[in-house]
Write a protein that holds these residues in place. Sequence first.
Motif, mmCIF file in Angstrom:
data_model
loop_
_atom_site.group_PDB
_atom_site.id
_atom_site.type_symbol
_atom_site.label_atom_id
_atom_site.label_comp_id
_atom_site.label_asym_id
_atom_site.label_seq_id
_atom_site.Cartn_x
_atom_site.Cartn_y
_atom_site.Cartn_z
ATOM 1 N N LEU A 34 0.794 -1.228 0.000
ATOM 2 C CA LEU A 34 0.000 0.000 0.000
ATOM 3 C C LEU A 34 0.832 1.288 0.000
ATOM 4 C CD1 LEU A 34 -2.744 -1.070 2.547
ATOM 5 C CD2 LEU A 34 -2.971 -0.963 0.072
ATOM 6 N N ASN A 35 1.825 1.342 -0.884
ATOM 7 C CA ASN A 35 2.693 2.520 -0.978
ATOM 8 C C ASN A 35 1.897 3.799 -1.171
ATOM 9 O OD1 ASN A 35 3.585 0.100 -2.444
ATOM 10 N ND2 ASN A 35 5.589 1.055 -2.375
ATOM 11 N N LEU A 64 9.429 10.470 7.746
ATOM 12 C CA LEU A 64 9.334 11.335 6.574
ATOM 13 C C LEU A 64 10.120 10.739 5.402
ATOM 14 C CD1 LEU A 64 8.391 14.057 5.384
ATOM 15 C CD2 LEU A 64 10.497 15.051 6.273
ATOM 16 N N GLY A 65 11.330 10.305 5.678
ATOM 17 C CA GLY A 65 12.152 9.691 4.632
ATOM 18 C C GLY A 65 11.550 8.416 4.084
ATOM 19 N N LEU A 66 11.005 7.585 4.970
ATOM 20 C CA LEU A 66 10.378 6.343 4.516
ATOM 21 C C LEU A 66 9.103 6.615 3.731
ATOM 22 C CD1 LEU A 66 10.928 4.107 7.653
ATOM 23 C CD2 LEU A 66 11.897 3.750 5.378
ATOM 24 N N GLY A 67 8.347 7.637 4.125
ATOM 25 C CA GLY A 67 7.151 8.001 3.369
ATOM 26 C C GLY A 67 7.499 8.452 1.965
ATOM 27 N N ILE A 68 8.560 9.234 1.853
ATOM 28 C CA ILE A 68 9.027 9.664 0.528
ATOM 29 C C ILE A 68 9.537 8.462 -0.264
ATOM 30 C CG2 ILE A 68 10.789 11.032 -0.663
ATOM 31 C CD1 ILE A 68 10.443 13.091 1.668
ATOM 32 N N ALA A 69 10.257 7.558 0.412
ATOM 33 C CA ALA A 69 10.753 6.348 -0.254
ATOM 34 C C ALA A 69 9.595 5.481 -0.748
ATOM 35 C CB ALA A 69 11.639 5.555 0.697
ATOM 36 N N ASP A 70 8.488 5.462 -0.001
ATOM 37 C CA ASP A 70 7.299 4.723 -0.454
ATOM 38 C C ASP A 70 6.827 5.240 -1.804
ATOM 39 O OD1 ASP A 70 7.344 3.333 1.914
ATOM 40 O OD2 ASP A 70 5.650 4.390 2.800
ATOM 41 N N LEU A 71 6.745 6.556 -1.926
ATOM 42 C CA LEU A 71 6.260 7.155 -3.172
ATOM 43 C C LEU A 71 7.260 6.981 -4.316
ATOM 44 C CD1 LEU A 71 4.572 10.370 -1.769
ATOM 45 C CD2 LEU A 71 3.523 8.185 -2.368
ATOM 46 N N VAL A 72 8.546 7.049 -3.991
ATOM 47 C CA VAL A 72 9.570 6.822 -5.013
ATOM 48 C C VAL A 72 9.515 5.373 -5.487
ATOM 49 C CG1 VAL A 72 12.072 6.720 -5.409
ATOM 50 C CG2 VAL A 72 11.073 8.685 -4.239
ATOM 51 N N MET A 78 5.838 1.620 -11.051
ATOM 52 C CA MET A 78 4.889 1.973 -12.106
ATOM 53 C C MET A 78 5.598 2.163 -13.441
ATOM 54 S SD MET A 78 2.241 4.489 -10.133
ATOM 55 C CE MET A 78 1.405 4.969 -11.620
ATOM 56 N N SER A 79 6.784 2.744 -13.414
ATOM 57 C CA SER A 79 7.487 2.976 -14.675
ATOM 58 C C SER A 79 8.100 1.693 -15.228
ATOM 59 C CB SER A 79 8.564 4.041 -14.499
ATOM 60 O OG SER A 79 9.579 3.567 -13.643
ATOM 61 N N VAL A 80 8.527 0.796 -14.365
ATOM 62 C CA VAL A 80 9.165 -0.439 -14.834
ATOM 63 C C VAL A 80 8.131 -1.479 -15.243
ATOM 64 C CG1 VAL A 80 10.598 -2.399 -14.106
ATOM 65 C CG2 VAL A 80 11.270 -0.075 -13.510
ATOM 66 N N HIS A 81 7.130 -1.688 -14.398
ATOM 67 C CA HIS A 81 6.154 -2.754 -14.634
ATOM 68 C C HIS A 81 4.829 -2.257 -15.198
ATOM 69 C CE1 HIS A 81 8.657 -5.773 -12.793
ATOM 70 N NE2 HIS A 81 8.807 -5.011 -11.726
ATOM 71 N N GLY A 82 4.606 -0.975 -15.164
ATOM 72 C CA GLY A 82 3.350 -0.441 -15.678
ATOM 73 C C GLY A 82 2.160 -0.767 -14.795
ATOM 74 N N THR A 83 2.396 -0.987 -13.514
ATOM 75 C CA THR A 83 1.322 -1.326 -12.588
ATOM 76 C C THR A 83 1.573 -0.656 -11.249
ATOM 77 O OG1 THR A 83 0.124 -3.129 -11.522
ATOM 78 C CG2 THR A 83 2.467 -3.455 -11.844
#
Length: 91
Positions: A34-35, A64-72, A78-83
């Motif tokens: 659930l990123n 804060l860093g882990l939350g940003i890492a979740d979104l990254v 999404m860019s690699v697998h398209g999902t």
Amino acid sequence: MRLTAPPSRRTGRQDTEGMAVASFVLGLVGLLVLNLVLGPIAIALAVIALRRDTPRRIRAFLGLGLGIADLVTLAVLMSVHGTTSWSVWGG
């Protein structure tokens, strides 16, 4: 009629400590599942805790860093697998 005790400086500090810890835990769990949901929640809790001057600043910064890492992580997946999800089995 008041049913609860009036807020004090001590309860406010405990609230921010809880927010910092919750931010850290949600950010950590968000790396696995659930990123899209847990990342922004972790970021919001960390920012609120830091603005309220939490004594657990390091934990809030980690959240804060882990939350940003979740979104990254989500953006990379999404860019690699398209999902928006990933499979443990790689299939």
